[in-house]
Design an enzyme around this catalytic site. Structure first.
Site, PDB file in Angstrom:
ATOM      1  N   HIS A   1      -8.553   9.704   4.164  1.00  0.00           N
ATOM      2  CA  HIS A   1      -8.037   8.642   5.021  1.00  0.00           C
ATOM      3  C   HIS A   1      -8.350   8.951   6.487  1.00  0.00           C
ATOM      4  O   HIS A   1      -8.503  10.105   6.863  1.00  0.00           O
ATOM      5  CB  HIS A   1      -6.516   8.530   4.879  1.00  0.00           C
ATOM      6  CG  HIS A   1      -6.074   7.977   3.567  1.00  0.00           C
ATOM      7  ND1 HIS A   1      -5.141   8.604   2.764  1.00  0.00           N
ATOM      8  CD2 HIS A   1      -6.423   6.851   2.909  1.00  0.00           C
ATOM      9  CE1 HIS A   1      -4.935   7.882   1.689  1.00  0.00           C
ATOM     10  NE2 HIS A   1      -5.702   6.819   1.741  1.00  0.00           N
TER      11      HIS A   1
ATOM     12  N   HIS B   1     -10.134   4.509  -1.880  1.00  0.00           N
ATOM     13  CA  HIS B   1      -9.324   4.798  -0.700  1.00  0.00           C
ATOM     14  C   HIS B   1     -10.150   5.629   0.275  1.00  0.00           C
ATOM     15  O   HIS B   1     -11.090   6.312  -0.111  1.00  0.00           O
ATOM     16  CB  HIS B   1      -8.080   5.607  -1.080  1.00  0.00           C
ATOM     17  CG  HIS B   1      -7.008   4.799  -1.727  1.00  0.00           C
ATOM     18  ND1 HIS B   1      -5.677   4.927  -1.410  1.00  0.00           N
ATOM     19  CD2 HIS B   1      -7.062   3.837  -2.675  1.00  0.00           C
ATOM     20  CE1 HIS B   1      -4.954   4.091  -2.130  1.00  0.00           C
ATOM     21  NE2 HIS B   1      -5.772   3.425  -2.924  1.00  0.00           N
TER      22      HIS B   1
ATOM     23  N   ASN C   1      -9.787  -0.194   0.048  1.00  0.00           N
ATOM     24  CA  ASN C   1      -8.847  -0.290   1.165  1.00  0.00           C
ATOM     25  C   ASN C   1      -9.576  -0.152   2.491  1.00  0.00           C
ATOM     26  O   ASN C   1     -10.399   0.753   2.670  1.00  0.00           O
ATOM     27  CB  ASN C   1      -7.787   0.799   1.062  1.00  0.00           C
ATOM     28  CG  ASN C   1      -6.846   0.580  -0.106  1.00  0.00           C
ATOM     29  OD1 ASN C   1      -7.045  -0.304  -0.936  1.00  0.00           O
ATOM     30  ND2 ASN C   1      -5.810   1.387  -0.167  1.00  0.00           N
TER      31      ASN C   1
ATOM     32  N   GLU D   1      -1.965   9.268   5.726  1.00  0.00           N
ATOM     33  CA  GLU D   1      -1.718   7.830   5.653  1.00  0.00           C
ATOM     34  C   GLU D   1      -0.211   7.613   5.656  1.00  0.00           C
ATOM     35  O   GLU D   1       0.484   7.938   4.697  1.00  0.00           O
ATOM     36  CB  GLU D   1      -2.329   7.244   4.372  1.00  0.00           C
ATOM     37  CG  GLU D   1      -2.032   5.759   4.125  1.00  0.00           C
ATOM     38  CD  GLU D   1      -2.991   4.831   4.853  1.00  0.00           C
ATOM     39  OE1 GLU D   1      -2.817   3.615   4.756  1.00  0.00           O
ATOM     40  OE2 GLU D   1      -3.920   5.324   5.514  1.00  0.00           O
TER      41      GLU D   1
ATOM     42  N   ASP E   1       0.837  -1.196   0.000  1.00  0.00           N
ATOM     43  CA  ASP E   1       0.000   0.000   0.000  1.00  0.00           C
ATOM     44  C   ASP E   1       0.874   1.249   0.000  1.00  0.00           C
ATOM     45  O   ASP E   1       2.060   1.198   0.313  1.00  0.00           O
ATOM     46  CB  ASP E   1      -0.890  -0.057   1.252  1.00  0.00           C
ATOM     47  CG  ASP E   1      -2.046   0.906   1.227  1.00  0.00           C
ATOM     48  OD1 ASP E   1      -2.386   1.389   0.137  1.00  0.00           O
ATOM     49  OD2 ASP E   1      -2.616   1.166   2.302  1.00  0.00           O
ATOM     50  N   HIS E   2       0.296   2.393  -0.330  1.00  0.00           N
ATOM     51  CA  HIS E   2       0.888   3.738  -0.303  1.00  0.00           C
ATOM     52  C   HIS E   2       2.411   3.813  -0.168  1.00  0.00           C
ATOM     53  O   HIS E   2       2.953   3.722   0.929  1.00  0.00           O
ATOM     54  CB  HIS E   2       0.269   4.553   0.835  1.00  0.00           C
ATOM     55  CG  HIS E   2      -1.142   4.934   0.573  1.00  0.00           C
ATOM     56  ND1 HIS E   2      -1.488   6.006  -0.231  1.00  0.00           N
ATOM     57  CD2 HIS E   2      -2.298   4.368   0.982  1.00  0.00           C
ATOM     58  CE1 HIS E   2      -2.803   6.084  -0.291  1.00  0.00           C
ATOM     59  NE2 HIS E   2      -3.318   5.104   0.425  1.00  0.00           N
TER      60      HIS E   2
END
Length: 340
Positions: free
Chosen positions: A212, A249, A271, A169, A95-96
């Site tokens: 997020h 997201h 996510n 995030e 992820d990210h």
């Protein structure tokens, strides 16, 4: 085949798109949260995606060295072993990953899979995410082109985030404002740079007001109908219907209606991190409060080993997080859709 091969992962995504459902992508930070995610998928009879962020990988690498690649590789190898005990198929994803961490995370992990593929094996991870949302779109797509070619050769799918998702995030943060909406021009520029599959498959994290972290319903204005506009705008130019595989997201606190609209408009992956973190921690907190004099040596006493044994409260945490994964599968319509 608990860990999807590249061919099966493509099939999973195709099935989701055609069936208008999405796979929950569950962030994990330990062997126990991995088991909770696998258990939830199995109980929901849903295939799914398990992902590790840069912060999660650093935590998994141990606080002595905090090495992200070590942490990600170790849990991925562990997953390849333990997932065989669950009657579902899962893909492993990172992820990210922002620009300043590419050389310490995604690029070395791509190299690991490149070596495996060269030996005739499958890649260790099935997809990686490049988060260039803090860069200009031109720079973002330039780096994405390089990563997409490497991913394609390693039989890996790339996820790209072309415009900001609000909130924070793992150190990447954006303000909550009008920039949180991808435009048709952004989508066309993405198609021009990355193609529509012929240069390698990619997932697109477009922004439609996503944030997020934790927020209550109504505090953020989501426009999942925007995804339809992006698909139609690109389809009009390139003649390919529904060209993008979208990722949702920042979905914590989203309403059932917003999720349904996103699914109807091409989201194949959503996510989930904040909600599962809380689900994991909540029963641990309850256990500690309810067994205060057992988990602590109060007033010179010795406590109660059965209550402070990590297995006691760990089992509660796993069950609670697994139940939240089951709930996610239901919301995303993936429950009962596992590949037989």
């Amino acid at each position: 085949m608990p860990i999807a091969t590249p061919e099966v992962y493509n099939e999973m995504l195709d099935r989701a798109k055609a069936g208008k459902f999405a796979y929950p992508a569950i962030n994990v930070t330990s062997s126990q949260t991995l088991h909770a995610a696998l258990r939830g998928f199995a109980e929901a009879e849903s295939d799914g995606i398990i992902q590790i962020s840069t912060g999660g990988a650093e935590f998994l690498g141990g606080q002595h060295s905090k090495d992200m690649v070590t942490g990600a590789v170790a849990l991925a190898e562990f997953a390849h072993i333990v997932a065989k005990k669950y009657d579902v198929t899962v893909a492993l994803h990172t992820d990210h990953c922002p620009k300043d961490k590419l050389d310490g995370y995604v690029r070395p992990l791509l190299a690991v899979s490149e070596e495996r593929v060269a030996r005739g094996e499958n890649p260790l991870f099935q997809s990686h995410m490049w988060d260039g949302s803090a860069e200009t779109l031109a720079d973002n797509l330039s780096i994405a082109q390089e990563l997409l070619e490497r991913a394609r050769l390693a039989k890996i799918i790339l996820e790209v985030e072309i415009t900001p998702t609000g909130g924070e995030e793992d150190g990447v943060s954006h303000e909550i404002n009008d920039s949180l909406y991808t435009t048709v021009d952004d989508a066309i520029r993405t198609a021009e740079a990355l193609g529509l599959g012929e240069k390698g498959r990619y997932l697109l994290a477009a922004s439609f007001g996503n944030v997020h972290g934790v927020y209550k319903p109504g505090n953020v204005v989501l426009r999942p109908e925007l995804l339809k506009e992006l698909n139609e705008g690109v389809a009009a130019k390139y003649g390919k219907a529904s060209p993008f595989d979208f990722v949702f997201h920042g979905g914590s606190g989203s309403s059932a209606e917003e999720i349904a609209t996103a699914l109807d408009n091409g989201v194949v992956k959503m996510n989930i991190d904040t909600d599962t973190q809380y689900a994991f921690t909540r029963p641990v907190a309850a256990h500690m409060f309810q067994n205060y004099d057992g988990v602590l040596k109060v007033d010179g006493e010795v406590g109660n080993k059965k209550t402070y044994d990590p297995r006691t409260w760990g089992k509660l945490a796993e069950a609670s997080m697994a139940a939240r994964v089951v709930e996610a599968c239901s919301h995303l319509r993936s429950a009962g859709t596992k590949i037989k």
